[in-house]
Write a protein that holds these residues in place. Structure first.
Motif, PDB file in Angstrom:
ATOM      1  N   THR A 195       0.775  -1.231  -0.086  1.00  0.00           N
ATOM      2  CA  THR A 195       0.020   0.134   0.208  1.00  0.00           C
ATOM      3  C   THR A 195       0.850   1.313  -0.060  1.00  0.00           C
ATOM      4  O   THR A 195       0.483   2.441  -0.638  1.00  0.00           O
ATOM      5  N   SER A 196       2.154   1.247   0.512  1.00  0.00           N
ATOM      6  CA  SER A 196       2.856   2.334   0.625  1.00  0.00           C
ATOM      7  C   SER A 196       4.475   1.801   1.009  1.00  0.00           C
ATOM      8  O   SER A 196       4.550   0.747   1.601  1.00  0.00           O
ATOM      9  N   GLY A 277       5.073   4.343   6.896  1.00  0.00           N
ATOM     10  CA  GLY A 277       4.201   4.494   5.778  1.00  0.00           C
ATOM     11  C   GLY A 277       3.383   5.710   6.111  1.00  0.00           C
ATOM     12  O   GLY A 277       2.519   6.083   5.098  1.00  0.00           O
ATOM     13  N   ASP A 278       3.003   6.324   7.095  1.00  0.00           N
ATOM     14  CA  ASP A 278       2.142   7.382   7.554  1.00  0.00           C
ATOM     15  C   ASP A 278       3.056   8.822   7.452  1.00  0.00           C
ATOM     16  O   ASP A 278       3.893   8.914   8.128  1.00  0.00           O
ATOM     17  N   ARG A 279       2.791   9.556   6.546  1.00  0.00           N
ATOM     18  CA  ARG A 279       3.446  10.871   6.393  1.00  0.00           C
ATOM     19  C   ARG A 279       3.607  11.625   7.650  1.00  0.00           C
ATOM     20  O   ARG A 279       4.668  12.221   8.144  1.00  0.00           O
ATOM     21  N   THR A 309       7.777   9.106   2.369  1.00  0.00           N
ATOM     22  CA  THR A 309       6.967   8.009   2.239  1.00  0.00           C
ATOM     23  C   THR A 309       6.251   8.197   0.794  1.00  0.00           C
ATOM     24  O   THR A 309       5.678   9.407   0.654  1.00  0.00           O
ATOM     25  N   HIS A 310       6.041   7.077   0.127  1.00  0.00           N
ATOM     26  CA  HIS A 310       5.316   7.238  -1.079  1.00  0.00           C
ATOM     27  C   HIS A 310       4.020   6.298  -1.137  1.00  0.00           C
ATOM     28  O   HIS A 310       4.281   4.785  -1.009  1.00  0.00           O
ATOM     29  N   PRO A 311       2.760   6.758  -1.276  1.00  0.00           N
ATOM     30  CA  PRO A 311       1.814   5.606  -1.511  1.00  0.00           C
ATOM     31  C   PRO A 311       1.594   4.888  -2.703  1.00  0.00           C
ATOM     32  O   PRO A 311       2.160   5.609  -3.564  1.00  0.00           O
ATOM     33  N   MET A 335       2.374  -2.598   4.156  1.00  0.00           N
ATOM     34  CA  MET A 335       3.473  -1.484   4.113  1.00  0.00           C
ATOM     35  C   MET A 335       4.778  -2.049   3.827  1.00  0.00           C
ATOM     36  O   MET A 335       5.146  -3.170   4.319  1.00  0.00           O
ATOM     37  N   ASN A 343      10.034   3.056  -5.269  1.00  0.00           N
ATOM     38  CA  ASN A 343      10.055   4.210  -4.520  1.00  0.00           C
ATOM     39  C   ASN A 343      10.293   5.425  -5.419  1.00  0.00           C
ATOM     40  O   ASN A 343       9.746   6.616  -5.240  1.00  0.00           O
ATOM     41  N   ALA A 346       7.732   6.440  -7.881  1.00  0.00           N
ATOM     42  CA  ALA A 346       6.376   6.768  -7.443  1.00  0.00           C
ATOM     43  C   ALA A 346       6.010   8.239  -7.647  1.00  0.00           C
ATOM     44  O   ALA A 346       4.727   8.390  -7.876  1.00  0.00           O
TER      45      ALA A 346
END
Length: 400
Positions: A195-196, A277-279, A309-311, A335, A343, A346
């Motif tokens: 997912t990211s 994975g959470d900005r 991070t990149h989703p 993640m 990455n 992305a």
């Protein structure tokens, strides 16, 4: 249409046994002759199947099939390894990509072109990891590179500038990779849909104490930098364990001064790394920790690496989930805590990753292993995902 897992296994094991400079593990270091030889072998395999291949000035390989004027869906990974690495990291994505490309060629896509990409220099190296992908994406300051380092690697700035900023206008990029962790194994060895890709924030923290004689300084009067550093490390570990979203924190590279048995440590320097994975977490958590450290200890803190991070694209997440359901193969979303060429790409296009379960989570290690049953599951989900992009394009053309 399904992959031939025996072809994947045969080619992967051939790569591992044929292009290896070490006795222990697998050694195709970035920009080494072994990496070059492995990519040369891949190029010849593709040409033997009448597939168009091109190489750029630094050795990145691109192999394309399908209509010349169609949108391109790319996929691939890398063939270099860390020193004494494993069989599967990177190479599995390229060899599975080769198998998918051959199957898609037989399928004869009408509305989508497909391109296998093998990037050079993905692993740690003097020019920085994910070098091949970063270079073509225009993310490398070529003029700022050390010419002496380039000379040792057999490259010139002119070569790099020729390849720099040449990223193709892909409709998307998909990478199959081993997980390098234990999440999938702990959840029934499902195929992973990423997912990211976690962002990274590093700080270099120096704890300042006072060196002294280990035999004469009373315990109550000591300012032991290593003891204080251990308190900070415990705090980081406790706070990181409060997260349930995959956020992790790591302390490493400790340097103790003067590092003598008879001297109380006077300074300790270590890296503090957060991956998430959470900005919001990536912004907030390192700042909270460093603020607490500054408040409670005499320290010097220097900002290190910062990678956002990149989703991953909903396009690829949904397509892979649909492929899994179509094939009756279980999947789960997760993640990626590791960085990958995906990455790099992305910010420029739709991207996705498919993960194969890793046995005991071991990677960057000769003991690295993934069961062939799970590799076959992931490879077929990848092939079905890619094929469906052409089918969907065909359906849109008919409806139009």
């Amino acid at each position: 249409m399904a992959v031939d897992i025996n072809n994947i296994r045969k080619n992967l094991e051939f790569i591992g046994s044929s292009f290896n400079s070490g006795i222990k593990g697998f050694n195709r270091l970035a920009f080494s002759q072994e990496e070059k030889d492995a990519i040369n072998w891949l190029e010849q395999e593709l040409k033997d199947h009448d597939i168009s291949v091109r190489r750029d000035a630094v050795g990145n390989l691109f192999a394309r099939i399908g209509p010349d004027d169609a949108p391109i869906h790319a996929f691939g990974s890398h063939l270099d390894t860390v020193a004494q690495g494993g069989l599967f990291d990177g190479a599995l994505g390229v060899i599975t990509g080769l198998e998918c490309l051959l199957k898609l060629k037989t399928y004869q896509p009408r509305n989508t072109a497909y391109e296998l990409v093998c990037f050079v220099g993905e692993e740690v190296n003097p020019l920085g990891g994910t070098f091949g992908s970063r270079l073509i994406a225009g993310l490398v300051d070529v003029d700022g590179l050390d010419e002496e380092v380039l000379d040792k690697l057999g490259m010139t700035k002119e070569q790099l500038k020729e390849a720099a900023g040449t990223l193709s206008d892909y409709d998307g990029f998909l990478e199959l990779h081993i997980e390098q962790g234990t999440v999938l194994e702990n959840n029934g060895n499902k195929t992973g849909i990423v997912t990211s890709i976690a962002g990274i924030v590093r700080h270099h923290i120096t704890v300042i104490g006072e060196a002294g004689h280990s035999g004469t300084m009373p315990m109550a009067d000591r300012r032991d930098a290593l003891v204080m550093a251990s308190e900070i490390i415990q705090h980081i570990n406790q706070e990181a364990n409060k997260f349930t979203d995959g956020t992790v924190a790591t302390v490493g590279q400790l340097e103790v001064e003067p590092n003598l048995a008879t001297v109380i440590p006077g300074r300790v320097t270590f890296t503090f790394e957060v991956r998430s994975g959470d900005r919001g977490t990536l912004d907030m958590f390192p700042e909270q920790v460093t603020a607490w450290v500054k408040k409670n200890y005499d320290v010097e803190i220097i900002q290190g690496v910062v990678k956002p991070t990149h989703p991953m694209s909903r396009k690829f997440i949904n397509a892979a989930e649909t492929a899994g359901k179509t094939l009756g193969l279980p999947t789960m979303k997760l993640m990626s805590g590791a960085n990958h060429d995906t990455n790099t790409l992305a910010p420029f296009m739709d991207t996705g990753m498919i993960f194969v379960p890793s046995e005991k989570g071991i990677s960057h290690n000769p003991l690295e292993n993934s069961e062939w049953e799970y590799i076959e599951n992931a490879a077929n989900i990848m092939l079905e995902t890619l094929k469906n992009f052409d089918v969907q394009s065909d359906e849109r053309a008919i409806s139009d």
